[in-house]
Design a protein around this motif. Sequence first.
Motif, PDB file in Angstrom:
ATOM      1  N   GLU A  14      -6.776  79.411  60.613  1.00  0.00           N
ATOM      2  CA  GLU A  14      -5.430  79.514  60.056  1.00  0.00           C
ATOM      3  C   GLU A  14      -5.522  79.530  58.539  1.00  0.00           C
ATOM      4  O   GLU A  14      -5.998  78.578  57.916  1.00  0.00           O
ATOM      5  CB  GLU A  14      -4.551  78.359  60.539  1.00  0.00           C
ATOM      6  CG  GLU A  14      -3.097  78.517  60.147  1.00  0.00           C
ATOM      7  CD  GLU A  14      -2.152  77.579  60.889  1.00  0.00           C
ATOM      8  OE1 GLU A  14      -1.193  77.106  60.252  1.00  0.00           O
ATOM      9  OE2 GLU A  14      -2.372  77.322  62.083  1.00  0.00           O
ATOM     10  N   SER A  15      -5.101  80.631  57.953  1.00  0.00           N
ATOM     11  CA  SER A  15      -5.162  80.782  56.505  1.00  0.00           C
ATOM     12  C   SER A  15      -3.835  80.444  55.847  1.00  0.00           C
ATOM     13  O   SER A  15      -3.787  79.835  54.787  1.00  0.00           O
ATOM     14  CB  SER A  15      -5.579  82.219  56.141  1.00  0.00           C
ATOM     15  OG  SER A  15      -6.854  82.510  56.667  1.00  0.00           O
ATOM     16  N   GLY A  16      -2.759  80.867  56.491  1.00  0.00           N
ATOM     17  CA  GLY A  16      -1.437  80.516  55.999  1.00  0.00           C
ATOM     18  C   GLY A  16      -1.067  81.202  54.698  1.00  0.00           C
ATOM     19  O   GLY A  16      -1.801  82.019  54.161  1.00  0.00           O
ATOM     20  N   THR A  56      -1.047  84.772  58.831  1.00  0.00           N
ATOM     21  CA  THR A  56      -1.257  83.334  58.972  1.00  0.00           C
ATOM     22  C   THR A  56      -2.665  82.991  59.444  1.00  0.00           C
ATOM     23  O   THR A  56      -3.062  81.832  59.360  1.00  0.00           O
ATOM     24  CB  THR A  56      -0.241  82.736  59.966  1.00  0.00           C
ATOM     25  OG1 THR A  56      -0.341  83.418  61.222  1.00  0.00           O
ATOM     26  CG2 THR A  56       1.178  82.873  59.432  1.00  0.00           C
ATOM     27  N   THR A  57      -3.404  83.971  59.955  1.00  0.00           N
ATOM     28  CA  THR A  57      -4.714  83.707  60.543  1.00  0.00           C
ATOM     29  C   THR A  57      -5.709  84.793  60.165  1.00  0.00           C
ATOM     30  O   THR A  57      -5.367  85.972  60.125  1.00  0.00           O
ATOM     31  CB  THR A  57      -4.612  83.632  62.084  1.00  0.00           C
ATOM     32  OG1 THR A  57      -3.578  82.736  62.460  1.00  0.00           O
ATOM     33  CG2 THR A  57      -5.921  83.156  62.692  1.00  0.00           C
ATOM     34  N   THR A  58      -6.941  84.370  59.888  1.00  0.00           N
ATOM     35  CA  THR A  58      -8.058  85.297  59.672  1.00  0.00           C
ATOM     36  C   THR A  58      -8.961  85.221  60.889  1.00  0.00           C
ATOM     37  O   THR A  58      -9.368  84.128  61.293  1.00  0.00           O
ATOM     38  CB  THR A  58      -8.837  84.932  58.400  1.00  0.00           C
ATOM     39  OG1 THR A  58      -7.939  84.903  57.290  1.00  0.00           O
ATOM     40  CG2 THR A  58      -9.936  85.937  58.124  1.00  0.00           C
ATOM     41  N   LYS A  59      -9.260  86.378  61.504  1.00  0.00           N
ATOM     42  CA  LYS A  59      -9.986  86.395  62.773  1.00  0.00           C
ATOM     43  C   LYS A  59     -11.192  87.316  62.679  1.00  0.00           C
ATOM     44  O   LYS A  59     -11.181  88.300  61.935  1.00  0.00           O
ATOM     45  CB  LYS A  59      -9.103  86.908  63.921  1.00  0.00           C
ATOM     46  CG  LYS A  59      -7.712  86.358  64.016  1.00  0.00           C
ATOM     47  CD  LYS A  59      -6.977  86.980  65.208  1.00  0.00           C
ATOM     48  CE  LYS A  59      -5.497  86.679  65.188  1.00  0.00           C
ATOM     49  NZ  LYS A  59      -4.759  87.502  64.213  1.00  0.00           N
ATOM     50  N   ALA A  60     -12.200  87.008  63.486  1.00  0.00           N
ATOM     51  CA  ALA A  60     -13.347  87.910  63.656  1.00  0.00           C
ATOM     52  C   ALA A  60     -13.766  87.883  65.113  1.00  0.00           C
ATOM     53  O   ALA A  60     -13.818  86.818  65.733  1.00  0.00           O
ATOM     54  CB  ALA A  60     -14.507  87.491  62.764  1.00  0.00           C
TER      55      ALA A  60
END
Length: 507
Positions: free
Chosen positions: A35-37, A15-19
């Motif tokens: 939030e990519s979903g 659901t989420t892309t993080k860096a």
Amino acid sequence: MTGSGLFIGVDLGTTTTKAVVLDKQGQVRGYYAKESGFEQPQPGWAEQDAEKIFQDTLEVIGTAVRKAGARASEIDGVAFSSAMHGIMPVDAKGNPLTNCWIWADNRSATIAQRLRQDPKGKELYRCCGVPYHAMVPLCKLIWLRENMAEIFQKSTRFISIKEYIFFRLFGTYVIDYSLASATGLFNLYKLTWDKDALRLSGISHQQLSQPVPPTYILRGLKAGDAAAMGLKPETPFIIGASDGTLANLGVGAIKPGIAAISIGTSGAVRVHVDKPITDPGMRTFCYALTDKDWIIGGPINNGGLVYRWLRDKFFQAEVRAALEGKGEVYDLMNSCAASIPPGSDGLIFLPFLTGERAPWWNDSFRGIIVGLALHHGREHLARATMEGVCFSLYSVALALQELSGPFKEVRATGGFTRSSLWCQILADILGQEVIVYPGIEGACLGAAVLGMVATGQASDINIIYQFLQKAKQFDPYWLNTNKYRVLFDIYQRICRKIEKDFTSLGV
């Protein structure tokens, strides 16, 4: 350890892309999440738009670099974590022919049931280490071949989101051993695509990416992509591993007897072993972390996903309060749950809203509320949801300990660790101390550690123990543990009774 600067850990989640930007002491210098979903075009289907995730990846890396105030020359490497079990067909130019079908996609459930009952399927499990379930790319490939034959025939390759991102950045198809070992197509002992699994799926190894170690490095970013991320074109990109195995690394659960338990969108219990181990009952998985380190465990489908469903259906007042600045919505929900005693006044929630994986591996399971009475309210359901998810994890832990022995220590990771109530309930149900390390989520930190090893900034993955901050400990309250043991026995009996009934209903 030598080197000039910073490492970036990227997590391509459900659901989420993080860096996250880390320095060589493991301190966070910059962080950004988006939030990519995912989409659900039909009931039981779950897909991600690969191009959207690619653009989100450029954005989160670039924003994290800016938040860190870092110069491009300071970034020594970028390493990736990714959710497992995604797959999509692409054409000869790498253009997706469908969205990426993620782990939560259940369209191939009947294929998985077929393989679980087939002696050939059981033999493949011993070689490939993935229990059969709709999540498994092998099952999805067979479904695609049988139900979308035209697309299947047009497909040049079958890849995951991470493979797509690396193709877009570098023009080559590679997959780390870790993600490959989650496909049901990869031989754990030979570290190559399994010929029998390929034959069953109807594809050749040329239609899959080249398997490489998690420390594999690619360089040579396109100028536009490098600029968007605030990086130099020659910045090393390390392929990394899967989110589950990196979560173990990120909390230091890479020694015998140390278990990592996570609750994010889904959940899992995992332990480190030094060789591949599979379960005669096909209850657990075996995935590679490196070519010398292996993670065995079991995932549950329904973790934070259920709590979010509860938020959307029953806690709209708290959603509005959060929008008005009166607190974070999940904190408000947790306060409601905390007002209810352990055991939720006799309410048990079997949280199988999207079927279940370990240890049952039954896509037909659905949620059940047991003991509902007039005195129960939504606050009871909130606590029963937390307890039900932890019961699911405990059932996996019991199966896993049959293979690996008793847990000497339990370390928690994932979004649920932000809630003391969640952590205390888990400790009470396990009857064992739960240790939580503050800071970033384990998968991002684990990815960054792999990047340091790959680029020679660390000698091995044990560098993680220098980065772990002072832990918070949750000791079990034995009165609560005793109460939960009684409720867990009821939970288990219900699971056994409903297993065939849900299959018969065809839900």
